[in-house]
Design a protein around this motif. Structure first.
Motif, PDB file in Angstrom:
ATOM      1  N   ASN A  76       0.832  -1.213   0.000  1.00 18.60           N
ATOM      2  CA  ASN A  76       0.000   0.000   0.000  1.00 18.60           C
ATOM      3  C   ASN A  76       0.865   1.260   0.000  1.00 18.60           C
ATOM      4  OD1 ASN A  76      -1.808   2.035   2.094  1.00 18.60           O
ATOM      5  ND2 ASN A  76      -2.779   1.217   0.277  1.00 18.60           N
ATOM      6  N   ASN A  77       1.886   1.263   0.836  1.00 21.05           N
ATOM      7  CA  ASN A  77       2.728   2.461   0.910  1.00 21.05           C
ATOM      8  C   ASN A  77       3.579   2.635  -0.347  1.00 21.05           C
ATOM      9  OD1 ASN A  77       1.816   3.459   3.380  1.00 21.05           O
ATOM     10  ND2 ASN A  77       3.180   2.089   4.524  1.00 21.05           N
ATOM     11  N   ILE A  78       4.090   1.530  -0.866  1.00 18.93           N
ATOM     12  CA  ILE A  78       4.878   1.620  -2.103  1.00 18.93           C
ATOM     13  C   ILE A  78       3.994   2.132  -3.242  1.00 18.93           C
ATOM     14  CG2 ILE A  78       6.154   0.286  -3.831  1.00 18.93           C
ATOM     15  CD1 ILE A  78       7.130  -1.548  -1.614  1.00 18.93           C
ATOM     16  N   TYR A  79       2.784   1.598  -3.295  1.00 16.09           N
ATOM     17  CA  TYR A  79       1.810   2.015  -4.310  1.00 16.09           C
ATOM     18  C   TYR A  79       1.519   3.508  -4.185  1.00 16.09           C
ATOM     19  CZ  TYR A  79      -2.784   2.152  -6.686  1.00 16.09           C
ATOM     20  OH  TYR A  79      -3.850   2.456  -7.498  1.00 16.09           O
ATOM     21  N   ASN A  80       1.241   3.960  -2.966  1.00 18.49           N
ATOM     22  CA  ASN A  80       0.923   5.372  -2.760  1.00 18.49           C
ATOM     23  C   ASN A  80       2.093   6.280  -3.132  1.00 18.49           C
ATOM     24  OD1 ASN A  80      -1.710   4.987  -1.987  1.00 18.49           O
ATOM     25  ND2 ASN A  80      -1.284   5.029   0.209  1.00 18.49           N
ATOM     26  N   LEU A  81       3.308   5.790  -2.900  1.00 19.12           N
ATOM     27  CA  LEU A  81       4.482   6.584  -3.276  1.00 19.12           C
ATOM     28  C   LEU A  81       4.730   6.542  -4.781  1.00 19.12           C
ATOM     29  CD1 LEU A  81       6.933   5.474  -0.406  1.00 19.12           C
ATOM     30  CD2 LEU A  81       6.003   7.791  -0.718  1.00 19.12           C
ATOM     31  N   GLY A  82       3.988   5.677  -5.472  1.00 17.69           N
ATOM     32  CA  GLY A  82       4.168   5.550  -6.919  1.00 17.69           C
ATOM     33  C   GLY A  82       5.450   4.818  -7.287  1.00 17.69           C
ATOM     34  N   LEU A  83       5.884   3.891  -6.428  1.00 18.77           N
ATOM     35  CA  LEU A  83       7.175   3.230  -6.658  1.00 18.77           C
ATOM     36  C   LEU A  83       7.055   1.721  -6.870  1.00 18.77           C
ATOM     37  CD1 LEU A  83       9.351   5.095  -3.975  1.00 18.77           C
ATOM     38  CD2 LEU A  83       9.342   5.464  -6.456  1.00 18.77           C
ATOM     39  N   LEU A  84       5.868   1.272  -7.262  1.00 17.99           N
ATOM     40  CA  LEU A  84       5.655  -0.161  -7.413  1.00 17.99           C
ATOM     41  C   LEU A  84       6.617  -0.776  -8.434  1.00 17.99           C
ATOM     42  CD1 LEU A  84       3.776  -1.825  -5.742  1.00 17.99           C
ATOM     43  CD2 LEU A  84       1.987  -1.522  -7.447  1.00 17.99           C
ATOM     44  N   ASP A  85       6.688  -0.186  -9.613  1.00 18.90           N
ATOM     45  CA  ASP A  85       7.568  -0.718 -10.656  1.00 18.90           C
ATOM     46  C   ASP A  85       9.015  -0.699 -10.190  1.00 18.90           C
ATOM     47  OD1 ASP A  85       5.507  -1.177 -12.294  1.00 18.90           O
ATOM     48  OD2 ASP A  85       5.781   0.654 -13.519  1.00 18.90           O
ATOM     49  N   GLU A  86       9.416   0.425  -9.600  1.00 19.72           N
ATOM     50  CA  GLU A  86      10.805   0.581  -9.163  1.00 19.72           C
ATOM     51  C   GLU A  86      11.176  -0.503  -8.142  1.00 19.72           C
ATOM     52  OE1 GLU A  86       8.662   2.903  -9.632  1.00 19.72           O
ATOM     53  OE2 GLU A  86       9.572   4.530 -10.800  1.00 19.72           O
ATOM     54  N   PHE A  87      10.337  -0.699  -7.150  1.00 21.59           N
ATOM     55  CA  PHE A  87      10.636  -1.716  -6.134  1.00 21.59           C
ATOM     56  C   PHE A  87      10.697  -3.106  -6.755  1.00 21.59           C
ATOM     57  CE2 PHE A  87      10.187   1.234  -2.645  1.00 21.59           C
ATOM     58  CZ  PHE A  87      10.892   0.622  -1.612  1.00 21.59           C
ATOM     59  N   GLN A  88       9.688  -3.397  -7.601  1.00 23.23           N
ATOM     60  CA  GLN A  88       9.643  -4.717  -8.221  1.00 23.23           C
ATOM     61  C   GLN A  88      10.944  -4.996  -8.967  1.00 23.23           C
ATOM     62  OE1 GLN A  88       5.780  -4.325  -9.752  1.00 23.23           O
ATOM     63  NE2 GLN A  88       5.002  -6.045  -8.559  1.00 23.23           N
ATOM     64  N   CYS A  89      11.351  -4.009  -9.735  1.00 28.12           N
ATOM     65  CA  CYS A  89      12.507  -4.174 -10.602  1.00 28.12           C
ATOM     66  C   CYS A  89      13.807  -4.264  -9.796  1.00 28.12           C
ATOM     67  CB  CYS A  89      12.516  -3.000 -11.580  1.00 28.12           C
ATOM     68  SG  CYS A  89      13.919  -2.984 -12.633  1.00 28.12           S
ATOM     69  N   VAL A  90      13.968  -3.349  -8.845  1.00 29.11           N
ATOM     70  CA  VAL A  90      15.207  -3.348  -8.052  1.00 29.11           C
ATOM     71  C   VAL A  90      15.326  -4.633  -7.230  1.00 29.11           C
ATOM     72  CG1 VAL A  90      16.349  -2.230  -6.102  1.00 29.11           C
ATOM     73  CG2 VAL A  90      15.434  -0.841  -7.981  1.00 29.11           C
ATOM     74  N   LEU A  91      14.213  -5.063  -6.651  1.00 32.06           N
ATOM     75  CA  LEU A  91      14.249  -6.285  -5.841  1.00 32.06           C
ATOM     76  C   LEU A  91      14.582  -7.488  -6.717  1.00 32.06           C
ATOM     77  CD1 LEU A  91      11.291  -5.706  -3.355  1.00 32.06           C
ATOM     78  CD2 LEU A  91      13.719  -5.859  -2.801  1.00 32.06           C
ATOM     79  N   LYS A  92      13.996  -7.505  -7.898  1.00 39.12           N
ATOM     80  CA  LYS A  92      14.273  -8.597  -8.824  1.00 39.12           C
ATOM     81  C   LYS A  92      15.771  -8.701  -9.086  1.00 39.12           C
ATOM     82  CE  LYS A  92      11.885 -10.610 -12.723  1.00 39.12           C
ATOM     83  NZ  LYS A  92      10.713 -10.250 -13.531  1.00 39.12           N
ATOM     84  N   GLY A  93      16.370  -7.531  -9.311  1.00 44.13           N
ATOM     85  CA  GLY A  93      17.817  -7.474  -9.519  1.00 44.13           C
ATOM     86  C   GLY A  93      18.602  -8.023  -8.336  1.00 44.13           C
ATOM     87  N   MET A  94      17.977  -8.017  -7.174  1.00 42.00           N
ATOM     88  CA  MET A  94      18.645  -8.538  -5.975  1.00 42.00           C
ATOM     89  C   MET A  94      18.227  -9.989  -5.710  1.00 42.00           C
ATOM     90  SD  MET A  94      18.238  -5.239  -3.478  1.00 42.00           S
ATOM     91  CE  MET A  94      19.284  -3.791  -3.676  1.00 42.00           C
ATOM     92  N   GLY A  95      17.515 -10.567  -6.666  1.00 44.48           N
ATOM     93  CA  GLY A  95      17.106 -11.968  -6.532  1.00 44.48           C
ATOM     94  C   GLY A  95      15.934 -12.156  -5.586  1.00 44.48           C
ATOM     95  N   CYS A  96      15.102 -11.145  -5.506  1.00 40.14           N
ATOM     96  CA  CYS A  96      14.010 -11.206  -4.536  1.00 40.14           C
ATOM     97  C   CYS A  96      12.713 -10.772  -5.222  1.00 40.14           C
ATOM     98  CB  CYS A  96      14.362 -10.272  -3.376  1.00 40.14           C
ATOM     99  SG  CYS A  96      13.069 -10.117  -2.159  1.00 40.14           S
ATOM    100  N   ASP A  97      11.604 -11.402  -4.830  1.00 43.97           N
ATOM    101  CA  ASP A  97      10.322 -11.075  -5.434  1.00 43.97           C
ATOM    102  C   ASP A  97       9.511 -10.245  -4.442  1.00 43.97           C
ATOM    103  OD1 ASP A  97       7.997 -10.969  -6.794  1.00 43.97           O
ATOM    104  OD2 ASP A  97       7.675 -13.147  -6.944  1.00 43.97           O
ATOM    105  N   LEU A  98       9.047  -9.077  -4.879  1.00 42.32           N
ATOM    106  CA  LEU A  98       8.254  -8.211  -3.978  1.00 42.32           C
ATOM    107  C   LEU A  98       7.096  -8.984  -3.361  1.00 42.32           C
ATOM    108  CD1 LEU A  98       7.544  -5.461  -2.694  1.00 42.32           C
ATOM    109  CD2 LEU A  98       6.322  -4.876  -4.792  1.00 42.32           C
ATOM    110  N   GLN A  99       6.450  -9.833  -4.191  1.00 36.62           N
ATOM    111  CA  GLN A  99       5.287 -10.579  -3.689  1.00 36.62           C
ATOM    112  C   GLN A  99       5.658 -11.447  -2.476  1.00 36.62           C
ATOM    113  OE1 GLN A  99       2.114 -10.051  -4.591  1.00 36.62           O
ATOM    114  NE2 GLN A  99       1.562 -11.457  -2.931  1.00 36.62           N
ATOM    115  N   ASP A 100       6.866 -12.007  -2.471  1.00 43.52           N
ATOM    116  CA  ASP A 100       7.281 -12.817  -1.313  1.00 43.52           C
ATOM    117  C   ASP A 100       7.324 -11.968  -0.046  1.00 43.52           C
ATOM    118  OD1 ASP A 100       7.504 -15.011  -2.877  1.00 43.52           O
ATOM    119  OD2 ASP A 100       9.694 -14.895  -3.117  1.00 43.52           O
TER     120      ASP A 100
END
Ligand code: 26Q
Length: 814
Positions: A76-100
């Motif tokens: 919810n907070n990531i969404y409100n900040l408008g950073l959903l794509d950014e978090f998803q992508c950066v975490l993926k690069g770190m071998g991690c899935d936001l959904q987890d």
């Protein structure tokens, strides 16, 4: 924000906090780290918001509620900040899935149901619209119990949500205050006026923990302040010195029980002293905080109503009225008249219940022993109030005694709330009308201008924007993204109800959401359900007035019809339930067990199995609702007319394109006005018909005897339900309460049997209509569009225009 920047924020936090590299971090470390990064980003906006409030001398709302059903916060907070794509992508690069990470987070279940979730939805809408607000509540160590179903029966487990929840909390020991319980009052003269001294009280320290509340694409970040109870003296040295070590520790433990646990009863109230202590603890800490802050800023109290409005969420925080009086008179030296004037121009009360058993009444003795000074003040409020009433209703003792704040050795919280506030509102048009015509009729005649309606609303960005990404993308494609800031825009989606592309895509989206739910059901219930079948869902607290029983009777009827005639052409259905029962509510627990027996019988009968399935989702909560609502085809809103104040689940379902089968109750009436009766399935007695029937002697037994289906179904429940090769469970108490009545009252108080035939009639129509997918989807789209009026943004605007009159902090930058 650039991805590069976000990457370095996360990596930096991980290394400073845990000393690990991203690729070696555990999911838990990653979750906490992301929460901290998000918090930092919100903190900048929070500081800016607080500064702006000071600078503008802004008027803000203090929303007092014993419940805030927040659910999960990370996404919810990531969404409100408008950073959903950014978090998803950066975490993926770190071998991690936001959904987890989202999955790891426990729901913050600091609430029971509708009332608590409403408070959370309003906090979201306030921040999104740049309206300054502080929510106040208790930092319960244990939220609403976790529900486990064992052999078809509900058992309760503790919910220690803080394991993950504490990432969002900022302890503010610097703002701690003391709350005093018990003791005695001593009066003495002090420079010419009578002073009251409170002696031998027990002191509990209230420590605030702040949760930051972000709003969608908004620079405003508001505060949710949760009070934790701590012993004021960790060890009583006197007792300790006398060797009474155990008593010293005991006093500490007693103090800390105050914020241990959320009471799991909604509607039904029991006069437990711990609950009253919770209310006073919470109210006293909050109002001390509000007044201290105001005095620091303005150095005077007469202008408080210009800067603060205190909205109380039902009567649970009503003690704020006498407590405010106490502080203004005893601490700040105001006269009664001045204190009363300020109080009654600051406090506004929302009522959420029509059920008489939910009206809070507390024994005078208990109130007096826990809060002697507050009790004195309530007595005086009552004396003056009755005096005024005497002028309005001369010689009418009957009416005055009904309206009195204290009577028959009890303090009546609703009467106190009405007397001490400048606004009283219901939560749907029908409910507010009932308050004026019935529940609070005599009060309405005295001060008609106090009475308002604000129809409830939901955080549609959470309930559609985040929970239903597919639908959000479709709507955005068709009408543009503006609806996410301005819900009225959503109306325009109705124009696409005939559009072929919209219809095909809508169908596919619903189908995907149903598959996602089907996977969840397979994993958690081990039941295979068919995503092509109609998903017929009833999800809400378990209560007799909500009539889960009516739903079950209809399911049994369909089942027996199929057993009689296996070739019957019925629309395949999956009936889905989600419901928690208050742990001490016997009948509600029996109904849960009955649902399980029915499920066991039907799901294990190969004869009907491609047509019917019954699923009970364990531990229904916000995060399960987020999977469930988007997958529903039919939304069950079947309370006895005149009983459901509003309902908000009804709004979440329609927003996600489910059609409602419902009575003319609560907000269902406004749903009907918005979409038209042809786009939903209305049935049952109307409110006045319910009253007439009950007044003229409702004969439940007659329905049982006259209706062959009811006899057959109720007999089968009485005789035992279960799978053919398993145990049969008899539900005598349920049958008795429907046709004979139990020790507490008459038979079938919620008119389940009276509405049965009409319910089955519209259920049949719904089943038939579902066969025509195109027409069904058209109606669903009209429902999505028609849900715009139920946005919490709209509710909050109504509150603001009619009651709050807050200062908007700033306009959003485009
Ligand atoms: C009171 C005293 C002691 C212990 C518990 C309580 C208590 C706790 C919770 C009493 C009532 C509640 C909850 C009430 C509630 O959720 N009401 C619902 O509020 C929704 C939001 O307005 C409405 O949509 C629902 O219709 C209404 O039932």
């Amino acid at each position: 924000m650039e991805k590069k920047q976000l990457r370095s924020l996360i990596a930096g936090k991980l290394s400073r906090h845990y000393g690990v590299e991203p690729r070696n971090a555990t999911k838990n470390q990653m979750y906490h780290t992301c929460a901290l990064v998000v918090r930092d980003l919100m903190m900048e906006k929070w500081n800016k918001t607080q500064k702006e409030i000071e600078k503008k001398h802004a008027k803000q709302v203090c929303y007092l509620s014993l419940e805030f059903l927040i659910g999960k916060s990370l996404k919810n907070n990531i969404y409100n900040l408008g950073l959903l794509d950014e978090f998803q992508c950066v975490l993926k690069g770190m071998g991690c899935d936001l959904q987890d990470l989202v999955d790891i987070e426990e729901d913050a279940a600091l609430g029971n149901g509708g009332l608590g979730r409403l408070a959370a939805c309003y906090m979201d809408a306030l921040a999104a619209q740049n309206l300054p607000a502080t929510g106040f509540s208790i930092l319960y160590e244990y939220g609403l119990f976790k529900q486990r179903i064992i052999e078809g029966q509900q058992t309760e487990l503790p919910d220690s949500w803080l394991d993950t929840g504490r990432s969002w909390l900022i302890p503010r020991t610097d703002e701690a205050v003391e709350v005093h319980f018990g003791g005695e009052l001593v009066e003495h003269w002090e420079s010419g006026h009578l002073a009251i001294e409170h002696q031998n009280y027990t002191s509990v320290t209230a420590v605030p923990h702040d949760m930051l509340i972000s709003g969608y694409q908004s620079d405003t970040v508001n505060t949710l302040r949760l009070w934790q109870a701590k012993a004021t003296r960790t060890l009583d040295f006197k007792l300790f010195g006398e060797g009474d070590y155990l008593r010293a520790i005991e006093e500490q433990a007693m103090a800390e029980t105050i914020s241990k646990i959320l009471y799991p009863e909604d509607k039904h109230v029991e006069g437990k002293s711990l609950r009253l202590k919770q209310q006073y603890f919470f109210v006293s800490a909050s109002i001390q905080n509000i007044i201290n802050h105001h005095m620091r800023t303005y150095g005077r109290l007469d202008n408080l109503p210009k800067r603060v409005v205190i909205q109380i969420n039902d009567t649970h925080p009503t003690l704020v009225i006498p407590e405010m009086m106490r502080i203004m008179m005893d601490v700040h030296g105001l006269t009664w008249e001045d204190a009363w004037d300020i109080t009654t121009h600051t406090v506004a009360y929302t009522n959420h219940t029509i059920m008489p058993e939910a009206l809070e009444r507390w024994s005078e003795d208990l109130v007096k022993s826990i809060m002697p000074r507050v009790y004195q003040i309530i007595v005086e409020i009552n004396r003056r109030f009755c005096e005024d009433l005497w002028n309005f209703y001369p010689n009418d003792w009957d009416t005055i005694s009904k309206m009195a704040i204290i009577a028959y050795n009890e303090v009546r919280m609703a009467n106190l709330a009405i007397a001490g506030s400048f606004s009283v509102n219901g939560v749907s048009a029908l409910h507010s009308q009932i308050l004026k015509d019935d529940s609070f009729k005599d009060f309405y005649h005295v001060t008609p201008a106090k009475f308002n309606n604000v129809t409830n609303g939901i955080a549609y960005r959470r309930w559609m924007g985040q929970a239903n990404e597919g639908l959000t993308a479709l709507v955005t494609d068709k009408i543009g993204p503006d609806f996410l800031k301005d819900p009225k825009e959503l109306k325009n989606f109705a124009a696409f109800a005939e559009d072929e592309d919209t219809l095909t895509r809508f169908d596919k989206i619903k189908r995907d959401n149903k598959e996602r739910l089907a996977r969840y059901i397979k994993e958690h219930n081990g039941i295979t359900v068919d995503p092509d079948s109609m998903f017929d869902v009833q999800a809400k607290r378990l209560h007799e007035y909500k009539r889960q029983t009516l739903n079950i009777l209809h399911i049994l009827r369909m089942y027996y019809e199929l057993k009689d005639n296996p070739n019957l052409d019925v629309t395949p259905r999956t009936f889905i339930f989600g419901a928690k029962a208050a742990p001490g509510y016997y009948t509600a627990k029996q109904i849960i067990r009955l649902i399980h027996s029915v499920a066991d019988m039907i799901n294990n009968d190969p004869q009907v199995n491609d047509k019917l399935k019954v699923v009970f989702l364990e531990d229904y909560k916000v995060s399960i609702a987020e999977i469930l609502m988007p997958a529903a085809n039919l939304s069950e809103q079947i309370s006895t007319a005149g009983r459901e104040a509003s309902g908000t689940g009804n709004m979440k379902f329609m927003l996600n394109g489910a059609l409602t089968i419902g009575t003319m109750d609560g907000a269902n009436i406004e749903i009907c006005e918005s979409v038209g009766e042809e786009n939903m399935f209305i049935f049952g007695l109307r409110k006045d018909e319910v009253l007439d029937l009950q007044r003229n002697g409702y004969n439940a037994m007659y329905y049982y005897q006259q209706n062959a289906w009811l006899s057959r179904i109720l007999n089968s429940i009485q005789n035992g339900i279960g799978r053919a090769d398993g145990p049969q469970v008899s539900y005598q108490d349920i049958v008795h309460s429907l046709i004979i009545g139990n020790d507490y009252g008459t038979a079938d108080p919620y008119l389940v049997l009276a509405d049965f035939e009409d319910y089955c009639r519209v259920q049949r129509i719904a089943g038939e209509q579902f066969k025509d997918a195109k027409t069904w989807n058209q109606k669903a789209i009209i429902n999505v569009a028609g849900a715009h009026i139920f946005a919490a943004d709209r509710s909050v605007q109504d509150y603001n225009e009619r009651i709050w009159h807050l200062t908007t902090l700033w306009k959003d930058k485009k």
